[in-house]
Design a protein around this motif. Structure first.
Motif, PDB file in Angstrom:
ATOM      1  N   CYS A 129      40.389  -8.829  58.634  1.00  0.00           N
ATOM      2  CA  CYS A 129      41.273  -7.701  58.946  1.00  0.00           C
ATOM      3  C   CYS A 129      42.659  -8.144  59.408  1.00  0.00           C
ATOM      4  O   CYS A 129      43.556  -7.325  59.547  1.00  0.00           O
ATOM      5  CB  CYS A 129      40.624  -6.780  59.981  1.00  0.00           C
ATOM      6  SG  CYS A 129      40.624  -7.447  61.653  1.00  0.00           S
ATOM      7  N   SER A 161      34.034  -9.679  62.906  1.00  0.00           N
ATOM      8  CA  SER A 161      33.769 -10.715  61.907  1.00  0.00           C
ATOM      9  C   SER A 161      33.713 -12.105  62.563  1.00  0.00           C
ATOM     10  O   SER A 161      34.383 -12.372  63.555  1.00  0.00           O
ATOM     11  CB  SER A 161      34.879 -10.698  60.850  1.00  0.00           C
ATOM     12  OG  SER A 161      34.846 -11.897  60.119  1.00  0.00           O
ATOM     13  N   CYS A 185      41.708 -13.154  62.616  1.00  0.00           N
ATOM     14  CA  CYS A 185      40.613 -12.765  61.729  1.00  0.00           C
ATOM     15  C   CYS A 185      41.045 -12.869  60.264  1.00  0.00           C
ATOM     16  O   CYS A 185      42.117 -12.420  59.886  1.00  0.00           O
ATOM     17  CB  CYS A 185      40.200 -11.338  62.047  1.00  0.00           C
ATOM     18  SG  CYS A 185      38.902 -10.730  60.974  1.00  0.00           S
ATOM     19  N   CYS A 220      36.025 -11.625  65.886  1.00  0.00           N
ATOM     20  CA  CYS A 220      37.199 -10.762  65.833  1.00  0.00           C
ATOM     21  C   CYS A 220      36.954  -9.575  66.762  1.00  0.00           C
ATOM     22  O   CYS A 220      35.914  -8.926  66.706  1.00  0.00           O
ATOM     23  CB  CYS A 220      37.421 -10.276  64.408  1.00  0.00           C
ATOM     24  SG  CYS A 220      38.704  -9.006  64.298  1.00  0.00           S
ATOM     25  N   CYS A 258      37.016  -6.143  64.226  1.00  0.00           N
ATOM     26  CA  CYS A 258      35.975  -5.820  63.242  1.00  0.00           C
ATOM     27  C   CYS A 258      34.690  -6.634  63.440  1.00  0.00           C
ATOM     28  O   CYS A 258      33.750  -6.506  62.663  1.00  0.00           O
ATOM     29  CB  CYS A 258      36.503  -6.017  61.820  1.00  0.00           C
ATOM     30  SG  CYS A 258      36.735  -7.752  61.375  1.00  0.00           S
TER      31      CYS A 258
HETATM   32 ZN   LIG Z   1      38.703  -8.685  62.028  1.00  0.00          ZN
END
Ligand SMILES: [Zn+2]
Length: 114
Positions: A76, A94, A73, A89, A92
């Motif tokens: 993060c 994403s 990611c 991800c 998080c």
């Molecule tokens: Zn992430």
């Protein structure tokens, strides 16, 4: 047929290795198939006898290992498993990820007869 081309490329790699080691046959080859590689193991198994026929790799035992898809990611920094149709991800959620492993077909190890 995609898998036949993949097998022919594998045969080429095995023939080069056999050449380098002056081997007379390939006994066994371990092939890692990434979840995102787009290659089907069963189709490879079916194409293999045709692709290897008459080559140094004829009769070689192909062993397959599945390589899970892992993404890194950008937000993060986590590296988490992902699904081929959902490169999110795992920490998080994403979309800003890149594939770290699982997108390739890799000749992992080879056993030669000399
Ligand atoms: Zn992430």
């Amino acid at each position: 047929m995609h898998e036949l081309a993949v097998c022919q490329a594998l045969v080429g790699q095995l023939a080069d290795l056999a050449d380098q080691h002056q081997a007379r046959a390939v006994v066994r080859a371990v092939v890692q198939i990434g979840a995102l590689s787009g290659v089907e193991q069963t189709l490879l198994e079916h194409a293999w006898p045709f692709a290897s026929s008459g080559t140094v790799a004829e009769g070689a035992y192909l062993q397959f290992e599945a390589v899970p898809l892992v993404v890194a990611c950008a937000l993060c920094g986590a590296q988490t498993p992902a699904l081929p149709n959902r490169l999110l991800c795992g920490r998080c959620n994403s979309w800003h990820t890149r594939v770290v492993s699982g997108d390739a077909l890799i000749l992992a190890s080879v056993e030669l007869a000399t």
